[in-house]
Design an enzyme around this catalytic site. Structure first.
Site, short mmCIF file in Angstrom:
data_model
loop_
_atom_site.label_atom_id
_atom_site.label_comp_id
_atom_site.label_asym_id
_atom_site.label_seq_id
_atom_site.Cartn_x
_atom_site.Cartn_y
_atom_site.Cartn_z
N HIS A 65 -3.05 -50.48 25.22
CA HIS A 65 -2.63 -49.08 25.13
C HIS A 65 -3.82 -48.47 24.50
O HIS A 65 -2.88 -48.56 23.47
CB HIS A 65 -1.89 -48.62 25.80
CG HIS A 65 -1.24 -47.15 26.39
ND1 HIS A 65 -1.51 -47.16 27.44
CD2 HIS A 65 -1.22 -46.51 25.72
CE1 HIS A 65 -0.94 -46.45 28.04
NE2 HIS A 65 -0.91 -45.25 26.74
N ASP B 242 -5.49 -44.11 23.96
CA ASP B 242 -6.10 -43.29 24.93
C ASP B 242 -6.86 -42.41 25.28
O ASP B 242 -7.22 -41.41 24.75
CB ASP B 242 -4.35 -42.00 25.03
CG ASP B 242 -3.42 -42.38 25.52
OD1 ASP B 242 -3.69 -42.16 26.68
OD2 ASP B 242 -2.14 -43.03 24.86
N GLU C 139 -2.05 -45.28 34.52
CA GLU C 139 -0.10 -44.58 33.05
C GLU C 139 0.73 -43.91 33.89
O GLU C 139 0.58 -42.76 33.64
CB GLU C 139 -0.20 -44.33 31.51
CG GLU C 139 0.64 -44.00 30.90
CD GLU C 139 0.53 -43.69 29.89
OE1 GLU C 139 1.73 -44.08 28.83
OE2 GLU C 139 -0.50 -43.51 29.42
N HIS D 283 5.61 -42.27 34.14
CA HIS D 283 5.93 -41.74 32.76
C HIS D 283 6.50 -41.07 32.28
O HIS D 283 7.94 -41.77 32.57
CB HIS D 283 4.03 -40.80 33.03
CG HIS D 283 3.88 -40.72 31.15
ND1 HIS D 283 4.04 -39.65 31.02
CD2 HIS D 283 3.27 -41.65 30.15
CE1 HIS D 283 3.41 -39.64 29.48
NE2 HIS D 283 3.04 -40.68 29.59
N HIS E 120 7.44 -47.12 29.55
CA HIS E 120 8.01 -45.37 30.85
C HIS E 120 9.07 -45.34 31.85
O HIS E 120 9.41 -44.67 32.18
CB HIS E 120 6.88 -45.26 30.55
CG HIS E 120 5.80 -44.35 29.44
ND1 HIS E 120 6.53 -43.05 29.22
CD2 HIS E 120 4.70 -44.68 29.42
CE1 HIS E 120 5.06 -42.72 27.93
NE2 HIS E 120 4.27 -43.29 28.35
N HIS F 115 3.67 -51.16 26.03
CA HIS F 115 3.09 -49.64 24.70
C HIS F 115 4.40 -49.78 24.26
O HIS F 115 4.80 -48.20 24.35
CB HIS F 115 2.37 -48.83 24.25
CG HIS F 115 2.37 -48.08 25.35
ND1 HIS F 115 2.17 -47.81 26.65
CD2 HIS F 115 2.35 -46.21 25.58
CE1 HIS F 115 2.33 -46.91 27.83
NE2 HIS F 115 2.38 -46.05 26.57
N ASP G 247 -0.78 -47.74 21.15
CA ASP G 247 -0.79 -46.19 21.47
C ASP G 247 -2.24 -45.17 20.76
O ASP G 247 -1.29 -44.02 20.62
CB ASP G 247 0.95 -45.52 21.36
CG ASP G 247 0.80 -45.08 22.66
OD1 ASP G 247 -0.63 -44.55 23.38
OD2 ASP G 247 2.52 -44.54 23.20
#
Length: 410
Positions: free
Chosen positions: A36, A38, A141, A168, A214, A235, A304
């Protein structure tokens, strides 16, 4: 005597260098696949996805955890890039926003073909390794991104999505998120609703990895028990070491072991130490713990990076992966265990997901009930022959207008 004492620091430095050298040797042959990252969100936030902006050049990109030189220094050979859109897009423009993030990932591969190779299967990852490129995959995600539509799920698959995080930090109409366990949200589906179970079955049929980062514990358990293929936590870390509800509790880790699934450890300080400060050694503690409870085959990395504001000392960006691998070697992880955590465990899960897929099987097609969708303005074609709009506020406005008009006539 004094000479022997003086030698100890030198010996310690040499030992440290030895572990670092061993880590780099292993990673040249078996680079890390991270679950993961971003960076696409940073490209949206900073540049509105305009990759031709000179400041967006990924070779010189500053003030991010990720750029091309850092990826090279960190021996990152595979990356699930996050196609993320926040929960406030739910029942609004989540699908459009997700498509834009998937598009920017594809354009990264097109703009930097010498570095990134967009792939959609385990064979593609191995090809990227051989070519010395970063195998680039798309992870969506948040289940709100499919807008409770099996058709959108399938369309995302055809556009390259290879994992979907079921929630999420918000419930979807069909799955509960981690804030339910924290007490901030109310349980709606108590794990997965009947439609949510159809989503999981359709993901299995397509060959999309189920991601349980999540989600609530009830959602974790339901999905682990229902899925015909291993799942991942892209993650998340160990709850027993940091009692944050984003982490994985021991009873779920046992299900991870039973199903040969994978926990890709998160580096965010709040999930590592449950404090604002954390250290690389504490991330290694999480890796050790998951290995102890769920087995060496259950461990991976999901840093992350570029999605969090605080990272451990020693893991400030993606270039630091060799230091973490050196620490695992220092803790007597075998080379086979290290190679598993780096890439082999994820490849095994991915191959099992591919093997369980069956595109010849009839697709799931029963739609979510209309009354389970959000109350925002929606067309309802196919649900009934009633008005083609489902906008309670419009009906309320019409009623109020009629009432005011009738009062004016009195």
């Amino acid at each position: 005597m004094w000479a022997s004492w003086l030698l100890w620091p030198l010996m310690a430095v040499c030992a440290a260098d030895s572990f670092r050298d061993q880590a780099e040797r292993i990673m040249r042959d078996k680079p890390v696949i991270d679950g993961h990252n971003d960076l696409p969100w940073q490209l949206l936030s900073l540049f509105n996805n305009r990759l031709q902006d000179p400041k967006a050049n990924l070779t010189t990109l500053a003030n991010t955890h990720t750029n091309i030189p850092k990826l090279r220094a960190g021996f990152v050979g595979g990356q699930f890039w996050s196609a993320y859109t926040p929960c406030d897009t739910q029942n609004k423009d989540a699908v459009r926003r997700t498509l834009e993030q998937m598009d920017v990932i594809h354009r990264m591969c097109q703009a930097y073909p010498e570095t990134f190779l967009c792939v959609t299967n385990s064979t593609g990852i191995r090809q990227a390794f051989q070519e010395g490129k970063v195998a680039s995959l798309i992870g969506v995600e948040g289940g709100h991104s499919i807008d409770s539509s099996l058709g959108v799920l399938r369309a995302f698959y055809h556009l390259g999505m290879r994992y979907l995080t079921l929630t999420h930090s918000c419930n979807t109409p069909w799955a509960d998120n981690w804030l339910v366990d924290k007490g901030d949200d109310k349980a709606q589906s108590h794990g997965l609703s009947p439609f949510g179970k159809r989503v999981v079955k359709e993901m299995n049929r397509l060959g999309v990895i189920i991601d349980l980062a999540h989600v609530s514990v009830a959602t974790m358990k339901t999905a682990l028990q229902l899925s015909k293929a291993p799942v991942i936590f892209s993650h998340s870390s160990a709850y027993s070491l940091c009692a944050n509800r984003r982490n994985v509790p021991d009873d779920v880790l046992l299900l991870v072991k039973q199903t040969e699934s994978l926990v890709m450890v998160n580096f965010y300080n709040d999930y590592v130490s449950c404090q604002k400060e954390a250290k690389l050694l504490q991330v290694a503690d999480h890796l050790d713990y998951i290995k102890k409870v769920a087995g060496a085959g259950a461990v991976g990395f999901g840093g992350d990076f570029d999605g969090v504001s605080r990272l451990p000392e020693g893991l400030e960006d993606v270039s630091k992966y060799p230091d973490l691998i050196a620490e695992l070697l220092r803790r007597n992880w075998t080379e086979a265990e290290v190679r598993g955590a780096l890439a082999d465990n994820l490849l095994r899960v991915f191959e099992a997901v591919e093997e369980a897929s069956n595109h010849m099987q009839t697709p799931e097609e029963e739609p979510i009930p209309l009354d389970k969708l959000g109350s925002s303005c929606r067309t309802q074609y196919g649900y009934s022959e009633a008005s083609s709009f489902h906008c309670p506020w419009r009906a309320l406005l019409a009623s109020l207008t009629a009432l005011i008009f009738s009062l004016c006539l009195l």
